[in-house]
Motif scaffolding. Sequence first.
Motif, short mmCIF file in Angstrom:
data_model
loop_
_atom_site.label_atom_id
_atom_site.label_comp_id
_atom_site.label_asym_id
_atom_site.label_seq_id
_atom_site.Cartn_x
_atom_site.Cartn_y
_atom_site.Cartn_z
N ILE A 237 0.78 -1.11 0.06
CA ILE A 237 -0.01 -0.04 -0.04
C ILE A 237 0.77 1.28 -0.03
CG2 ILE A 237 -1.97 -1.17 1.15
CD1 ILE A 237 -0.90 0.57 3.63
N THR A 238 2.19 1.17 0.00
CA THR A 238 3.03 2.32 0.35
C THR A 238 4.41 2.10 -0.14
OG1 THR A 238 3.64 4.12 1.91
CG2 THR A 238 3.62 1.74 2.47
N ASN A 239 4.91 3.35 -0.31
CA ASN A 239 6.39 3.09 -0.61
C ASN A 239 7.13 4.08 0.09
OD1 ASN A 239 6.50 5.75 -1.99
ND2 ASN A 239 5.32 4.68 -3.59
N TYR A 240 8.37 4.39 -0.08
CA TYR A 240 9.38 5.21 0.88
C TYR A 240 8.87 6.63 0.75
CZ TYR A 240 12.75 1.42 0.74
OH TYR A 240 13.37 0.02 0.85
N GLU A 241 8.56 6.99 -0.55
CA GLU A 241 8.44 8.69 -0.62
C GLU A 241 7.10 8.81 -0.14
OE1 GLU A 241 9.48 6.48 -3.54
OE2 GLU A 241 11.42 7.24 -3.21
N LEU A 242 5.98 7.96 -0.56
CA LEU A 242 4.62 8.06 0.37
C LEU A 242 4.44 8.35 1.59
CD1 LEU A 242 1.44 8.34 -0.49
CD2 LEU A 242 1.52 5.89 -0.50
N MET A 243 5.34 7.24 2.30
CA MET A 243 5.41 7.03 3.55
C MET A 243 6.05 8.51 4.16
SD MET A 243 4.68 5.15 6.15
CE MET A 243 4.57 3.31 5.36
N ASN A 244 7.23 8.94 3.79
CA ASN A 244 7.88 10.10 4.36
C ASN A 244 6.98 11.42 4.20
OD1 ASN A 244 10.18 11.11 5.40
ND2 ASN A 244 10.77 12.11 3.50
N ARG A 245 6.52 11.36 2.93
CA ARG A 245 5.46 12.57 2.74
C ARG A 245 4.07 12.71 3.87
NH1 ARG A 245 4.22 12.15 -2.74
NH2 ARG A 245 2.42 11.19 -2.13
N PHE A 246 3.56 11.28 3.98
CA PHE A 246 2.49 11.18 4.68
C PHE A 246 2.96 11.57 6.24
CE2 PHE A 246 0.10 8.65 8.05
CZ PHE A 246 -1.12 8.97 7.50
N MET A 247 4.02 11.21 6.79
CA MET A 247 4.43 11.47 8.07
C MET A 247 4.84 12.81 8.22
SD MET A 247 6.91 8.14 8.54
CE MET A 247 7.68 8.61 10.40
N GLU A 248 5.48 13.49 7.23
CA GLU A 248 5.70 15.05 7.16
C GLU A 248 4.34 15.90 7.27
OE1 GLU A 248 8.06 16.33 4.10
OE2 GLU A 248 9.93 15.36 4.91
N GLU A 249 3.31 15.37 6.45
CA GLU A 249 1.96 15.94 6.49
C GLU A 249 1.18 15.71 7.77
OE1 GLU A 249 0.07 14.48 3.00
OE2 GLU A 249 1.27 15.84 1.64
N ASN A 250 1.32 14.82 8.50
CA ASN A 250 0.65 14.38 9.65
C ASN A 250 1.52 14.57 10.85
OD1 ASN A 250 -2.09 13.39 8.76
ND2 ASN A 250 -0.60 12.43 7.67
N GLY A 251 2.67 14.88 10.87
CA GLY A 251 3.42 15.37 11.89
C GLY A 251 3.96 14.06 12.86
N GLN A 252 4.08 12.84 12.31
CA GLN A 252 4.55 11.90 13.08
C GLN A 252 6.12 11.90 12.87
OE1 GLN A 252 1.93 10.40 10.63
NE2 GLN A 252 0.37 10.62 12.33
N LYS A 253 6.78 11.78 14.04
CA LYS A 253 8.10 11.82 14.29
C LYS A 253 8.95 10.38 13.96
CE LYS A 253 7.88 15.54 17.50
NZ LYS A 253 8.24 16.09 19.13
#
Length: 198
Positions: free
Chosen positions: A44-60
């Motif tokens: 369901i995901t890849n490195y770029e998508l995961m990184n972008r998702f975390m940045e947008e949602n503030g997960q550290k």
Amino acid sequence: MDIENIQKSNRHTNLFKFSRNPPLLYVASDYNLLLVSYHSLNVITNYELMNRFMEENGQKGLVIFDVPKKSDTLSLKEWPKLKGIFFDDAEESLFEQGFKAIEKGELWFPRSVTDGWMRQLLENEQQSTLRSSNLTRKEVKVLNLLYSGLECSAIADSLFISEATVRVHLHKIYQKIEVKNKNQARLWCKKNLNKLNN
């Protein structure tokens, strides 16, 4: 797969609060962590998508859970902001302990995982050292000058040799350190030149 089926098929999902995001992405909101099931990686995901998702949602940090003990964990270290890994037999108390450690700035990886990663790192370093150990002193000088940003003509002037000789040296160096061009050689130097110069 819908959330109900995921809850039935994954014994750890009751530990996490569901986010409004795609299935198999969970949020440990008390710890500001994104949790992903091992079985959903690359599905369901890849490195770029995961990184972008975390940045947008503030997960550290990212935690991967339900990792089979016999799986190949070497590739897991490539995931962005990875802070922890939990095997599929991890108890709830271990998750709490791990999350608290991550919150304090620690990493939470099983010893077998870090052992595998260290073995790979040491093997890569040894191979790099073997490749670099057969460089001549002159080739090391050429590499130092190349790494400092000089082009062939400036390297030739600095070493009082012809540009053709510099090109011959570079050709031999590229073969020895297994690179194809100046840019790759400079990247190699960034990782390995200190060892050669010491």
